[in-house]
Each structure stands twice: as structure tokens, then as C-alpha cells.
Motif scaffolding. Structure first.
Motif, mmCIF file in Angstrom:
data_model
loop_
_atom_site.group_PDB
_atom_site.id
_atom_site.type_symbol
_atom_site.label_atom_id
_atom_site.label_comp_id
_atom_site.label_asym_id
_atom_site.label_seq_id
_atom_site.Cartn_x
_atom_site.Cartn_y
_atom_site.Cartn_z
ATOM 1 N N ARG A 1 0.803 -1.100 0.202
ATOM 2 C CA ARG A 1 0.026 0.081 -0.130
ATOM 3 C C ARG A 1 0.717 1.119 -0.041
ATOM 4 N N GLU A 2 2.037 0.993 0.642
ATOM 5 C CA GLU A 2 3.037 2.486 0.614
ATOM 6 C C GLU A 2 3.530 2.643 -0.802
ATOM 7 N N VAL A 3 3.643 1.782 -1.425
ATOM 8 C CA VAL A 3 4.218 2.030 -2.828
ATOM 9 C C VAL A 3 3.058 2.562 -3.689
ATOM 10 N N LYS A 4 1.937 1.894 -3.538
ATOM 11 C CA LYS A 4 0.764 1.936 -4.650
ATOM 12 C C LYS A 4 -0.073 3.674 -4.255
ATOM 13 N N PHE A 5 0.146 3.911 -2.871
ATOM 14 C CA PHE A 5 -0.598 5.095 -2.323
ATOM 15 C C PHE A 5 0.111 6.187 -1.793
ATOM 16 N N GLY A 6 1.382 5.725 -1.400
ATOM 17 C CA GLY A 6 2.216 6.894 -1.132
ATOM 18 C C GLY A 6 2.435 7.908 -1.997
ATOM 19 N N PRO A 7 3.033 9.192 -1.437
ATOM 20 C CA PRO A 7 3.373 10.393 -2.333
ATOM 21 C C PRO A 7 4.635 10.036 -3.207
ATOM 22 N N GLU A 8 4.426 10.535 -4.522
ATOM 23 C CA GLU A 8 5.292 10.486 -5.257
ATOM 24 C C GLU A 8 6.618 11.270 -5.338
ATOM 25 N N THR A 9 7.897 10.874 -5.015
ATOM 26 C CA THR A 9 8.783 11.937 -4.913
ATOM 27 C C THR A 9 9.881 11.391 -6.063
ATOM 28 N N GLU A 10 10.884 12.139 -6.028
ATOM 29 C CA GLU A 10 12.090 11.726 -6.911
ATOM 30 C C GLU A 10 12.712 10.574 -6.569
ATOM 31 N N GLY A 11 12.690 9.673 -7.457
ATOM 32 C CA GLY A 11 13.343 8.258 -6.996
ATOM 33 C C GLY A 11 12.420 7.235 -6.705
ATOM 34 N N SER A 12 11.032 7.537 -6.474
ATOM 35 C CA SER A 12 10.091 6.692 -5.734
ATOM 36 C C SER A 12 9.468 5.915 -6.839
ATOM 37 N N PRO A 13 9.117 4.752 -6.531
ATOM 38 C CA PRO A 13 8.335 3.897 -7.641
ATOM 39 C C PRO A 13 7.328 4.695 -8.302
ATOM 40 N N LYS A 14 7.079 4.305 -9.675
ATOM 41 C CA LYS A 14 6.156 5.048 -10.649
ATOM 42 C C LYS A 14 5.690 4.408 -11.501
ATOM 43 N N LEU A 15 4.608 4.522 -12.219
ATOM 44 C CA LEU A 15 4.259 3.781 -13.528
ATOM 45 C C LEU A 15 4.934 4.618 -14.715
ATOM 46 N N VAL A 16 5.285 3.494 -15.622
ATOM 47 C CA VAL A 16 5.699 4.003 -16.785
ATOM 48 C C VAL A 16 5.362 2.991 -17.866
ATOM 49 N N ILE A 17 5.381 3.601 -19.065
ATOM 50 C CA ILE A 17 5.242 2.403 -20.297
ATOM 51 C C ILE A 17 6.445 1.400 -20.416
ATOM 52 N N ALA A 18 6.179 0.139 -20.432
ATOM 53 C CA ALA A 18 7.062 -0.758 -20.298
ATOM 54 C C ALA A 18 7.981 -0.606 -21.526
ATOM 55 N N GLN A 19 9.419 -0.725 -21.462
ATOM 56 C CA GLN A 19 10.213 -0.765 -22.554
ATOM 57 C C GLN A 19 11.021 -1.876 -22.366
ATOM 58 N N ASN A 20 11.808 -2.259 -23.459
ATOM 59 C CA ASN A 20 12.853 -3.232 -23.862
ATOM 60 C C ASN A 20 11.891 -4.591 -23.435
ATOM 61 N N ILE A 21 10.902 -4.888 -24.047
ATOM 62 C CA ILE A 21 10.230 -6.174 -24.123
ATOM 63 C C ILE A 21 10.275 -6.816 -25.600
#
Length: 363
Positions: free
Chosen positions: A224-244
Motif C-alpha cells: 500500500r505504501e508503494v501504491k498510494f504513497g506520495p510520489e517523490t524523486e526516485g520513488s516507484p512510479k508507473l511508466v510504459i514498459a520498454q525493452n520487451i
């Protein structure tokens, strides 16, 4: 075929004293921009209020955003069942899909039955233990019917039988739930959106959870901390997957499609997977009616495919309307319209006759 203008009620859970979730107004505004008349129906803990409010709205269709009822996320399926009993038309998965996907143990058993790749696992119902595959530690232990990573945290990863037993007991005591333990897949975590009818759904581009500057000594667990915690520099975030690679992408999309169909989902869903360090995809969870906010995984995947948030809402609505036979039939052109639209013939020119094809020729 287009969706004709409809009266649509957006059904959502609304606890007393809390602000309306942004997704509610986003969906309602999108419906209005698409030419529909949209109203809001907020529910809390009154069962009769649901059907009475729907009846008063005189809506043609309910856009179902209700993920909780009476402060219990497990009641989501009951809201859908109530509408089905009352013959109310609504978007999203019905009772069967919600029930199967909400129970993680049932989900794992169905994935295994349909030969969809998923990690080896064991189930604990308080009386018996049932294993599927040759389990190896570490294991991640989850409540069977949790939502939004409830019950998942630092204590979820166990490395021996003693810790496993303790965590299972905690889940039963704290959450009154059965427990699921599965092999922890260290690797990339990805999400695949699926929209449309189960017969011909559309797969959206893969979204990845980038763990950023994650401590290399800590396991990558999306709690829950990863999913709903505040987004800061270097914190987990959603991106479009690359290198697949194309081959891996095909395997991921196939697993997502089979899970969507195998669990009887409809209109839209999000399939969560892990890609192991060896490059093998494993389905973790299947989420019917996932969060539809305009920055969600589903909306990100849609944008990557060139589909705006407005179009995404429209596709979900169209899928539901098709299921209920509510789509407009294209009008047949009159003879004069057909003649006007037909290309004009060029002046004829003399030419050599074209030889007829041999009798055994194939077209």
C-alpha cells in the motif's frame, strides 16, 4: 455501431464526510462530452437506496464504479448481484467475474486449470493446507479476498515454515480471511489493460511499475505504501514498459487475454503480472472493473495506444451497450443516395476481350 444518446447513472461509493473520488466526476464529464445525459448516484450502506435511486434516475444504463459497500470492499460483488436481480443494465463485470476474481484462491485455481502461467502456490483455509507445485521459499503471503494491497506489507514475505505459519494466523485473526502463499517472483512488475467484450477484447500496451531508487537489499513488493504513497524523486512510479521483446510481449498479452476470458470478465479489466529474471511472465492477480482515474494504469495504456481518456470511457460504454443490444443500427441508404454515392463510370474504350480464367483456377 455507435452508442445512441443515453441517460446514464454513475454509481459510486460515497462514505459520509469524504470528498467525491475524482474518477466519478471524470467519468461523468466524459459521458456528457460523448453526448449522454449523466447523473451521479452515491451509495453508502443502504441496500434499498441503491435500487430506489436507480429507479428515480430513470436511467437507461448504470456506469458501475461502486467498488465498496458499507465500508467492506468484499461487498462489491453484492452490488452487482443486486442490479442483476433487478434486471438493471450496467457496465463492467457481473457477479460471476467479480466473484471469481475477488477470491485470489479461486483465481489461482482457475489460472492453473486454464494453463495460464502463475507462480506455484499453497492455500490455507484454517483447516486444511493444499499445495500446488513444488514450493520454494521465499513465499509471499496474501489474504484471499483483499483489495488494494490490504494485508500486504513487510511481513508478507516469509523465508521459512515458522514465519509462514505465523503470517497465516495473523491474516485469519486480523482480517478473518483465508490465506494464499505463492512463490515470490523477483523481477519486473507489469500491468496489462484489457477492454471490450470477452469475444473480441482489445489488449492495451504494457504498463510497468518502475521501482526507481529501490534499496537493492529489499524485495520489490508493491504494498500500500508503494501504491498510494506520495510520489517523490526516485520513488516507484508507473511508466510504459520498454525493452520487451516481441516474443515476450506476445506471451504477456496471451496470458492477459486468457485470464480475461477464463474468469468471465467483460468491458474492462487489468491483469497484473511479474516477469521473472529468466524472462518468464506469471499472472499475479486479475482485477475486474479496475480504478479508472485518468492517471491509472488503464488510462496510461490507452494513451500509449493513441486512445484518449474520453475514448477509453466510450469504449467501455460501447462494450456494455453491445452486450445489452443498445447500439444504433446504421440506417440503410436509399436507392437515390446509393446512386449519388456510386462512382461515375469512365467513358468506355475499345479493348481486347479479357480471357476467361481456366476452369480450375482459384480466386
Amino acid at each position: 455501431m455507435p452508442v445512441p444518446p443515453l441517460k446514464i447513472a454513475v454509481l459510486h461509493y460515497q462514505p459520509d464526510g469524504e470528498p467525491v473520488d475524482p474518477v466519478v466526476t471524470q467519468v461523468a464529464e466524459s459521458l456528457r462530452q460523448l453526448g449522454h445525459e449523466a447523473s451521479l448516484i452515491a451509495v453508502s450502506d443502504g441496500v434499498s437506496d441503491i435500487l430506489q435511486s436507480i429507479a428515480r434516475s430513470k436511467c437507461d444504463l448504470v456506469f458501475n464504479l461502486c467498488e465498496t459497500f458499507a465500508e467492506d470492499y468484499r461487498m462489491e460483488v453484492n452490488v452487482a448481484a443486486l442490479m442483476e436481480m433487478a434486471r438493471v443494465k450496467f457496465t463492467g463485470s457481473g457477479t460471476a467475474g467479480l466473484l471469481l476474481a475477488q477470491d485470489k484462491i479461486l483465481t489461482k485455481q482457475l489460472l492453473e486449470y486454464h494453463e495460464i502461467p502463475t507462480a506455484d502456490f499453497a492455500t490455507f483455509d484454517g483447516v486444511t493446507v493444499e499445495t500446488h507445485g513444488d514450493l520454494e521459499f521465499p513465499l509471499i503471503v496474501k489474504p484471499s479476498r483483499s483489495d488494494a494491497s490490504i494485508g500486504i506489507g513487510k511481513k508478507s514475505l516469509v523465508h521459512n515454515w515458522e514465519d509462514l505459519t505465523r503470517r497465516v494466523q495473523e491474516i485469519r485473526k486480523e482480517l478473518q480471511d483465508e490465506a494464499l502463499a505463492e512463490e515470490f517472483i523477483e523481477g519486473r512488475e507489469v500491468y496489462v489493460g484489457v477492454i471490450g467484450p470477452k469475444e473480441m477484447p482489445e489488449i492495451l500496451p504494457i504498463v510497468e511499475l518502475d521501482f526507481g531508487n529501490w534499496d537493492k537489499n529489499k524485495p520489490t513488493i508493491s504494498d500500500r505504501e508503494v501504491k498510494f504513497g506520495p510520489e517523490t524523486e526516485g520513488s516507484p512510479k508507473l511508466v510504459i514498459a520498454q525493452n520487451i521483446s516481441p516474443e515476450l510481449r506476445q506471451r504477456v498479452e496471451r496470458a492477459a487475454l486468457l485470464a480475461y476470458r477464463g474468469l468471465k470478465l467483460q468491458d474492462y479489466a487489468r491483469i497484473d503480472l511479474r516477469i521473472s529474471k529468466e524472462g518468464d511472465p506469471y499472472v499475479l492477480e486479475v482485477n475486474p472493473n479496475p480504478y479508472l482515474e485518468d492517471k491509472s494504469e488503464l488510462a496510461m495504456g490507452a494513451r500509449e495506444k493513441g486512445m484518449s481518456y474520453l475514448q477509453l470511457v466510450g469504449r467501455i460504454l460501447e462494450s456494455a451497450a453491445k452486450r445489452y443490444g443498445m447500439l444504433s443500427k446504421p440506417e440503410k441508404a436509399s436507392a437515390s443516395e446509393k446512386a449519388a454515392a456510386a462512382p461515375k463510370a469512365e467513358p468506355s474504350q475499345k479493348s481486347e476481350p479479357t480471357a476467361a480464367p481456366p476452369a480450375n483456377a482459384t480466386g
